[in-house]
Enzyme design. Sequence first.
Site, mmCIF file in Angstrom:
data_model
loop_
_atom_site.group_PDB
_atom_site.id
_atom_site.type_symbol
_atom_site.label_atom_id
_atom_site.label_comp_id
_atom_site.label_asym_id
_atom_site.label_seq_id
_atom_site.Cartn_x
_atom_site.Cartn_y
_atom_site.Cartn_z
ATOM 1 C CD1 TRP A 35 16.446 13.336 -14.989
ATOM 2 C CD2 TRP A 35 18.591 13.757 -15.480
ATOM 3 N NE1 TRP A 35 16.846 14.424 -14.244
ATOM 4 C CE2 TRP A 35 18.150 14.706 -14.516
ATOM 5 C CE3 TRP A 35 19.923 13.849 -15.930
ATOM 6 C CZ2 TRP A 35 18.978 15.711 -14.018
ATOM 7 C CZ3 TRP A 35 20.749 14.862 -15.419
ATOM 8 C CH2 TRP A 35 20.265 15.764 -14.479
ATOM 9 C CG ASN A 44 17.288 16.998 -7.140
ATOM 10 O OD1 ASN A 44 16.244 17.480 -6.690
ATOM 11 N ND2 ASN A 44 17.292 16.065 -8.069
ATOM 12 C CD GLU A 45 14.382 13.313 -7.016
ATOM 13 O OE1 GLU A 45 14.758 12.385 -7.746
ATOM 14 O OE2 GLU A 45 13.243 13.794 -7.079
ATOM 15 C CD GLU A 71 12.619 17.973 -8.743
ATOM 16 O OE1 GLU A 71 12.122 16.943 -9.245
ATOM 17 O OE2 GLU A 71 13.841 18.218 -8.730
ATOM 18 C CD GLN A 80 16.504 17.453 -15.367
ATOM 19 O OE1 GLN A 80 16.561 17.815 -14.198
ATOM 20 N NE2 GLN A 80 15.504 16.737 -15.829
ATOM 21 C CG HIS A 93 19.245 18.569 -10.102
ATOM 22 N ND1 HIS A 93 18.109 19.175 -9.595
ATOM 23 C CD2 HIS A 93 18.802 17.485 -10.773
ATOM 24 C CE1 HIS A 93 17.036 18.479 -9.954
ATOM 25 N NE2 HIS A 93 17.422 17.448 -10.678
ATOM 26 C CD1 TRP A 151 10.083 18.160 -13.493
ATOM 27 C CD2 TRP A 151 11.696 19.274 -12.406
ATOM 28 N NE1 TRP A 151 11.256 17.999 -14.209
ATOM 29 C CE2 TRP A 151 12.246 18.672 -13.561
ATOM 30 C CE3 TRP A 151 12.516 20.039 -11.564
ATOM 31 C CZ2 TRP A 151 13.599 18.807 -13.884
ATOM 32 C CZ3 TRP A 151 13.856 20.164 -11.889
ATOM 33 C CH2 TRP A 151 14.387 19.549 -13.044
HETATM 34 C C1 PNW Z 1 13.372 13.966 -10.419
HETATM 35 N N1 PNW Z 1 11.891 7.658 -10.604
HETATM 36 O O1 PNW Z 1 13.870 12.776 -10.936
HETATM 37 C C2 PNW Z 1 14.499 14.934 -10.650
HETATM 38 O O2 PNW Z 1 14.847 15.697 -9.545
HETATM 39 C C3 PNW Z 1 14.330 15.765 -11.870
HETATM 40 O O3 PNW Z 1 15.597 16.117 -12.343
HETATM 41 C C4 PNW Z 1 13.490 15.026 -12.890
HETATM 42 O O4 PNW Z 1 13.444 15.640 -14.135
HETATM 43 C C5 PNW Z 1 12.112 14.889 -12.284
HETATM 44 O O5 PNW Z 1 12.153 14.243 -11.026
HETATM 45 C C6 PNW Z 1 11.118 14.148 -13.163
HETATM 46 O O6 PNW Z 1 11.545 12.852 -13.387
HETATM 47 C C7 PNW Z 1 13.299 11.550 -10.828
HETATM 48 O O7 PNW Z 1 12.224 6.841 -11.499
HETATM 49 C C8 PNW Z 1 13.666 10.620 -11.785
HETATM 50 O O8 PNW Z 1 11.155 7.318 -9.657
HETATM 51 C C9 PNW Z 1 13.198 9.335 -11.701
HETATM 52 C C10 PNW Z 1 12.361 8.976 -10.665
HETATM 53 C C11 PNW Z 1 11.980 9.907 -9.710
HETATM 54 C C12 PNW Z 1 12.448 11.195 -9.798
#
Ligand code: PNW
Length: 495
Positions: A456, A211-212, A401, A66, A167, A448
């Site tokens: 993304w 991450n996630e 985050e 990113q 990530h 964040w």
């Molecule tokens: C997280 N959703 O992503 C990521 O860890 C980061 O890389 C990202 O930039 C940030 O949150 C903000 O979006 C997500 O659709 C992306 O629910 C999508 C979702 C949640 C978190």
Amino acid sequence: MAPYISRRSFARLLSVAAGALSLPAGAATLDTGTQHAALGAAMGAASMEKKFPTGFLWGSATASYQVEGGVNEGGRGQTIWDTFSHTPGKVANGDTGDVSTDSYHRYREDVALMKALGLRGCRFSVAWSRIFPTGVGQPNQAGLDYYNRVVDELLGSGIQPFCTLFHWDLPQALEDKGGWQNPDTAKAFADYAGYMGGKLSDRVKSFMTMNEIRSFTELGYQNGMHAPGLRVDAQKFAQVNHIAVLGHGLSVQALRASTKPGTKIGLADNAQATCPVLETPEHIKAAEIGMREQNAQYLTVIMEGKYTDAYLKRLGPNAPKFTAEELKIIGSPLDFVGLNVYQPTWVRADSTKEVGYSVVEGPASYPHMLSPWLTIGPEALYWSPKLVSKLWRPKELYITENGCSSSDVLNEEGQVLDTDRVMYLRNYLTQLHRAISEDVPVKGYFLWSLLDNFEWADGYGKRFGITYVDFKTQKRTPKLSSEFYKATIAKNSIA
Ligand code: PNW
């Protein structure tokens, strides 16, 4: 004249205030005038000043693909996000991470921004393909050198590095062999994680494996919105999730073996933040059950070393195939749990459901930030750590985050007055403070994000930074939310 207040209500108010402020014992025996003064001070301070514990770690978070750019430099191998972002129609506006905020070259400037904010923590991620260009094999010294420079720059500025090992930027060569559908990827990840632990743990004291997990499996392999853009069937998808959490567990073990004593190991998980629709015992209980069940194949199996019965029953023939040994690995003990918290999942008690709860979808008018998925619910930052702590008693928690997208524009004076982001942060942090004041062991908070960056599939169209980035000139401009965060850090209480 002071409003009349009965002795009984005074005592009650005082005990509420004392809970937050620890008034001297015996304050209730003071004379009435002194009582009123003490109460005024206590209540005023309790409502206005929300102090965080001394040493609370204020930080910011970013991720390799990113912010780095420099995709063809230093021997970096291609990743699934290079492929995906260069595939027409996949990312808004045809944006790619080729340059992004150019932090591969500008990391010193970024660290200076962090220092100016007073940050004491920086969460960053390592691009696996800078270290192992094809995911496995011989390490690439130039890639390692880059992260050594970043870590040294942070430490030289008094900022603790928190390193995420994955990530989402999987080496393309591994995707070509099935990516997270192939158990070999879990093993390769552990090898890479162990290697990084050995190289960085003389200076990096906290590592997050992934991450996630939910995001990269669901978005990448279930609905195809993110790289690698696949839509596999339900059974294969359950197996992807299983292989991913197995990769987490294997990497915890590899990190334990390779890191210096005292290194802390955790993950950054976006456990659905189940919040009770009303704060009554029955709905709170429902939210607690919901926390376990909504996250059964992610944080729950990681914390408990088993899938819940309800999860396996719900999937039936599509349930993942696993061994007892694998569950044990997945459940490897952690030193901390990192939670990424953005939006609430509202939950209510529901006796018509076997599990005892149901998720309440928001009405059409439910407010959200610029990203439609980012519905607003400051209580998420209370209930997520609160329930995770109640269910699994992790030794430490971090908010790895939290932040939001906003339709930021530079005004004529060259400022970005992102009042909505300030509102979002102030309200969420107030709820985090509430959790901490109830002894939930949250040790730090990573906002964040430090910078607007490649969001993304939304490309550069959704800005999450507290620093505005002009992507043509790379000029960084701190927004109003930067000022808010700086003042919050300086006071160690919500500004
Ligand atoms: C997280 N959703 O992503 C990521 O860890 C980061 O890389 C990202 O930039 C940030 O949150 C903000 O979006 C997500 O659709 C992306 O629910 C999508 C979702 C949640 C978190």
